[in-house]
Scaffold this motif. Structure first.
Motif, PDB file in Angstrom:
ATOM      1  N   TYR A  35     -12.232  16.932 -38.264  1.00  0.00           N
ATOM      2  CA  TYR A  35     -12.807  15.684 -38.765  1.00  0.00           C
ATOM      3  C   TYR A  35     -12.820  14.700 -37.610  1.00  0.00           C
ATOM      4  O   TYR A  35     -12.061  14.839 -36.654  1.00  0.00           O
ATOM      5  CB  TYR A  35     -11.952  15.104 -39.895  1.00  0.00           C
ATOM      6  N   LYS A  42     -15.214   5.372 -41.501  1.00  0.00           N
ATOM      7  CA  LYS A  42     -14.613   6.397 -42.340  1.00  0.00           C
ATOM      8  C   LYS A  42     -14.285   7.642 -41.529  1.00  0.00           C
ATOM      9  O   LYS A  42     -14.876   7.898 -40.492  1.00  0.00           O
ATOM     10  CB  LYS A  42     -15.611   6.859 -43.405  1.00  0.00           C
ATOM     11  N   VAL A  43     -13.396   8.439 -42.071  1.00  0.00           N
ATOM     12  CA  VAL A  43     -13.160   9.775 -41.529  1.00  0.00           C
ATOM     13  C   VAL A  43     -14.279  10.687 -42.036  1.00  0.00           C
ATOM     14  O   VAL A  43     -14.602  10.680 -43.231  1.00  0.00           O
ATOM     15  CB  VAL A  43     -11.789  10.309 -41.986  1.00  0.00           C
ATOM     16  N   MET A  89     -11.601   9.192 -32.887  1.00  0.00           N
ATOM     17  CA  MET A  89     -10.371   9.938 -33.139  1.00  0.00           C
ATOM     18  C   MET A  89     -10.778  11.251 -33.779  1.00  0.00           C
ATOM     19  O   MET A  89     -11.567  11.247 -34.736  1.00  0.00           O
ATOM     20  CB  MET A  89      -9.487   9.133 -34.082  1.00  0.00           C
ATOM     21  N   PHE A  91      -9.480  14.630 -35.694  1.00  0.00           N
ATOM     22  CA  PHE A  91      -8.354  15.182 -36.451  1.00  0.00           C
ATOM     23  C   PHE A  91      -8.599  16.654 -36.751  1.00  0.00           C
ATOM     24  O   PHE A  91      -9.675  17.034 -37.202  1.00  0.00           O
ATOM     25  CB  PHE A  91      -8.172  14.449 -37.785  1.00  0.00           C
ATOM     26  N   GLN A 104      -4.927  19.947 -47.742  1.00  0.00           N
ATOM     27  CA  GLN A 104      -5.227  19.992 -46.315  1.00  0.00           C
ATOM     28  C   GLN A 104      -4.179  19.157 -45.580  1.00  0.00           C
ATOM     29  O   GLN A 104      -3.918  18.005 -45.931  1.00  0.00           O
ATOM     30  CB  GLN A 104      -6.631  19.462 -46.043  1.00  0.00           C
ATOM     31  N   PRO A 108      -1.931  14.758 -35.920  1.00  0.00           N
ATOM     32  CA  PRO A 108      -1.829  13.339 -35.560  1.00  0.00           C
ATOM     33  C   PRO A 108      -3.087  12.789 -34.898  1.00  0.00           C
ATOM     34  O   PRO A 108      -3.209  11.580 -34.719  1.00  0.00           O
ATOM     35  CB  PRO A 108      -0.660  13.303 -34.590  1.00  0.00           C
ATOM     36  N   ARG A 111      -7.308  10.928 -29.573  1.00  0.00           N
ATOM     37  CA  ARG A 111      -8.245   9.817 -29.352  1.00  0.00           C
ATOM     38  C   ARG A 111      -9.076  10.128 -28.116  1.00  0.00           C
ATOM     39  O   ARG A 111      -8.538  10.231 -27.012  1.00  0.00           O
ATOM     40  CB  ARG A 111      -7.486   8.510 -29.163  1.00  0.00           C
TER      41      ARG A 111
ATOM     42  N   GLN B  33      -6.578  13.639 -52.230  1.00  0.00           N
ATOM     43  CA  GLN B  33      -5.423  13.320 -51.405  1.00  0.00           C
ATOM     44  C   GLN B  33      -5.456  11.841 -51.038  1.00  0.00           C
ATOM     45  O   GLN B  33      -6.528  11.259 -50.835  1.00  0.00           O
ATOM     46  CB  GLN B  33      -5.399  14.178 -50.120  1.00  0.00           C
ATOM     47  N   PHE B  35      -3.951   9.116 -48.169  1.00  0.00           N
ATOM     48  CA  PHE B  35      -3.400   9.059 -46.818  1.00  0.00           C
ATOM     49  C   PHE B  35      -3.106   7.603 -46.452  1.00  0.00           C
ATOM     50  O   PHE B  35      -3.781   6.673 -46.914  1.00  0.00           O
ATOM     51  CB  PHE B  35      -4.405   9.573 -45.781  1.00  0.00           C
ATOM     52  N   GLN B  37      -3.043   5.479 -42.919  1.00  0.00           N
ATOM     53  CA  GLN B  37      -3.306   5.508 -41.481  1.00  0.00           C
ATOM     54  C   GLN B  37      -2.481   4.416 -40.820  1.00  0.00           C
ATOM     55  O   GLN B  37      -2.650   3.234 -41.119  1.00  0.00           O
ATOM     56  CB  GLN B  37      -4.786   5.323 -41.165  1.00  0.00           C
ATOM     57  N   TRP B  40      -1.089   3.487 -35.119  1.00  0.00           N
ATOM     58  CA  TRP B  40      -1.402   4.388 -34.017  1.00  0.00           C
ATOM     59  C   TRP B  40      -2.570   5.323 -34.352  1.00  0.00           C
ATOM     60  O   TRP B  40      -2.938   6.164 -33.555  1.00  0.00           O
ATOM     61  CB  TRP B  40      -0.161   5.217 -33.640  1.00  0.00           C
ATOM     62  N   GLY B  41      -3.095   5.176 -35.546  1.00  0.00           N
ATOM     63  CA  GLY B  41      -4.258   5.957 -35.945  1.00  0.00           C
ATOM     64  C   GLY B  41      -3.941   7.267 -36.630  1.00  0.00           C
ATOM     65  O   GLY B  41      -4.853   7.996 -37.033  1.00  0.00           O
ATOM     66  N   GLN B  42      -2.685   7.585 -36.773  1.00  0.00           N
ATOM     67  CA  GLN B  42      -2.312   8.854 -37.405  1.00  0.00           C
ATOM     68  C   GLN B  42      -2.529   8.791 -38.913  1.00  0.00           C
ATOM     69  O   GLN B  42      -2.263   7.761 -39.540  1.00  0.00           O
ATOM     70  CB  GLN B  42      -0.845   9.174 -37.117  1.00  0.00           C
ATOM     71  N   LEU B  43      -2.998   9.893 -39.488  1.00  0.00           N
ATOM     72  CA  LEU B  43      -3.166   9.995 -40.943  1.00  0.00           C
ATOM     73  C   LEU B  43      -1.919  10.652 -41.520  1.00  0.00           C
ATOM     74  O   LEU B  43      -1.623  11.802 -41.227  1.00  0.00           O
ATOM     75  CB  LEU B  43      -4.385  10.847 -41.278  1.00  0.00           C
ATOM     76  N   ASN B  45      -0.083  12.101 -44.705  1.00  0.00           N
ATOM     77  CA  ASN B  45      -0.275  12.577 -46.080  1.00  0.00           C
ATOM     78  C   ASN B  45       0.677  11.847 -47.019  1.00  0.00           C
ATOM     79  O   ASN B  45       1.883  11.863 -46.798  1.00  0.00           O
ATOM     80  CB  ASN B  45       0.068  14.068 -46.170  1.00  0.00           C
ATOM     81  N   PHE B  47      -0.029  11.834 -50.842  1.00  0.00           N
ATOM     82  CA  PHE B  47      -0.038  12.631 -52.062  1.00  0.00           C
ATOM     83  C   PHE B  47      -1.206  13.599 -52.064  1.00  0.00           C
ATOM     84  O   PHE B  47      -2.291  13.278 -51.603  1.00  0.00           O
ATOM     85  CB  PHE B  47      -0.179  11.732 -53.312  1.00  0.00           C
ATOM     86  N   PHE B  86      -6.404   5.623 -47.337  1.00  0.00           N
ATOM     87  CA  PHE B  86      -7.618   6.378 -47.633  1.00  0.00           C
ATOM     88  C   PHE B  86      -7.397   7.317 -48.811  1.00  0.00           C
ATOM     89  O   PHE B  86      -6.362   7.975 -48.906  1.00  0.00           O
ATOM     90  CB  PHE B  86      -8.046   7.230 -46.431  1.00  0.00           C
ATOM     91  N   LEU B  98     -13.130  17.586 -47.321  1.00  0.00           N
ATOM     92  CA  LEU B  98     -12.721  16.314 -47.905  1.00  0.00           C
ATOM     93  C   LEU B  98     -13.746  15.241 -47.571  1.00  0.00           C
ATOM     94  O   LEU B  98     -14.175  15.124 -46.421  1.00  0.00           O
ATOM     95  CB  LEU B  98     -11.348  15.899 -47.369  1.00  0.00           C
ATOM     96  N   PHE B 100     -14.056  11.277 -47.499  1.00  0.00           N
ATOM     97  CA  PHE B 100     -13.165  10.119 -47.463  1.00  0.00           C
ATOM     98  C   PHE B 100     -13.861   8.871 -47.978  1.00  0.00           C
ATOM     99  O   PHE B 100     -15.067   8.661 -47.750  1.00  0.00           O
ATOM    100  CB  PHE B 100     -12.701   9.849 -46.026  1.00  0.00           C
ATOM    101  N   GLY B 101     -13.074   8.029 -48.650  1.00  0.00           N
ATOM    102  CA  GLY B 101     -13.539   6.692 -48.952  1.00  0.00           C
ATOM    103  C   GLY B 101     -13.436   5.804 -47.727  1.00  0.00           C
ATOM    104  O   GLY B 101     -12.942   6.221 -46.672  1.00  0.00           O
ATOM    105  N   ALA B 102     -13.893   4.576 -47.889  1.00  0.00           N
ATOM    106  CA  ALA B 102     -13.913   3.632 -46.769  1.00  0.00           C
ATOM    107  C   ALA B 102     -12.546   3.025 -46.489  1.00  0.00           C
ATOM    108  O   ALA B 102     -12.350   2.395 -45.449  1.00  0.00           O
ATOM    109  CB  ALA B 102     -14.932   2.528 -47.032  1.00  0.00           C
TER     110      ALA B 102
END
Lengths: 115, 110
Positions: A35, A42-43, A89, A91, A104, A108, A111, B33, B35, B37, B40-43, B45, B47, B86, B98, B100-102
């Motif tokens: 992704y 958005k992702v 970014m 993923f 899924q 991390p 970038r 799911q 998430f 964020q 640092w930009g990491q997603l 998890n 739920f 998200f 997946l 994703f929403g905004a």
């Protein structure tokens, strides 16, 4: 707890260069995904991969992109001739199975900055 | 077409307050799911919740698949809860990916 790992965490490259982003999915997982998220957006899904071939890809995933599982543990995304708009970014994710009751798990992220 | 809509888009809370984030989706789902964020930009998890209710500490989530929505509850918010939340959905008839929403941007002030 098992996790998805990605390297590098940050990659800077010049426009026109090729980059390879690396991922190590969770070891017993069978489905792998990439992704991307452009800053502030958005992702978005790029591609899914199963049994050594692409399962599904989005419109974004054009001939500039390719994926590979070069060995039993790594999963890579190659971007040929990078453009400024590839800055994002990226993923990697993996799941035990496909659809239905399979979560899924996301890495991390890497970038990517294209200058 | 398929849609994942999150509300509110932005939320500012005082530390200690509770909040509810909502995710509406347009069709039947295999997977949903939530998430977080981080800066640092990491997603992260939170739920995996295609249906039912789950709780994890101060966070809980409920998905009512028949009515096509999911809620994320944050209780006794802390400054470390700040970031973007998200919702991501895998639709029955839209393949194994997946959507994703905004996102909801949450800021918790001390």
């Amino acid at each position: 707890e098992p996790e998805v790992t990605q390297t590098p965490s940050h990659q800077v490259t010049q426009m026109g260069q090729e980059v390879i982003l690396r991922c190590v999915p969770i070891s017993n997982h069978l489905y792998f995904y990439w992704y991307r998220q452009i800053l502030g957006q958005k992702v978005e899904f790029l591609v899914s991969f199963y049994n050594n071939e692409i399962s599904e890809k989005s419109e974004i995933f054009d001939d500039q992109f390719s994926v590979e599982r070069p060995d039993g543990s790594n999963f890579t995304l190659k971007i040929r001739s990078t453009k400024l708009e590839d800055s994002a970014m990226y993923f990697c994710a993996s799941s035990e199975g496909k659809g239905g009751s399979y979560e899924q798990y996301f890495g991390p992220g890497t970038r990517l900055t294209v200058t | 077409g398929i849609q994942v809509e999150q509300s509110p888009p932005d939320l500012i809370l005082q530390e200690g307050a509770n909040s509810t984030l909502r995710c509406n989706f347009s069709d039947s789902v295999n997977n949903l799911q939530w998430f977080h964020q981080n800066p640092w930009g990491q997603l992260i998890n939170l739920f995996y919740i295609p249906s039912g209710t789950k709780q994890n500490g101060r966070l809980s989530a409920t998905t009512v698949a028949t009515e096509r929505y999911s809620l994320l509850y944050i209780s006794s918010s802390q400054t470390t809860d700040s970031g973007v939340y998200f919702c991501a959905v895998e639709f029955w008839e839209y393949g194994n990916k997946l959507v994703f929403g905004a996102g909801t941007i949450l800021r918790v002030k001390s």
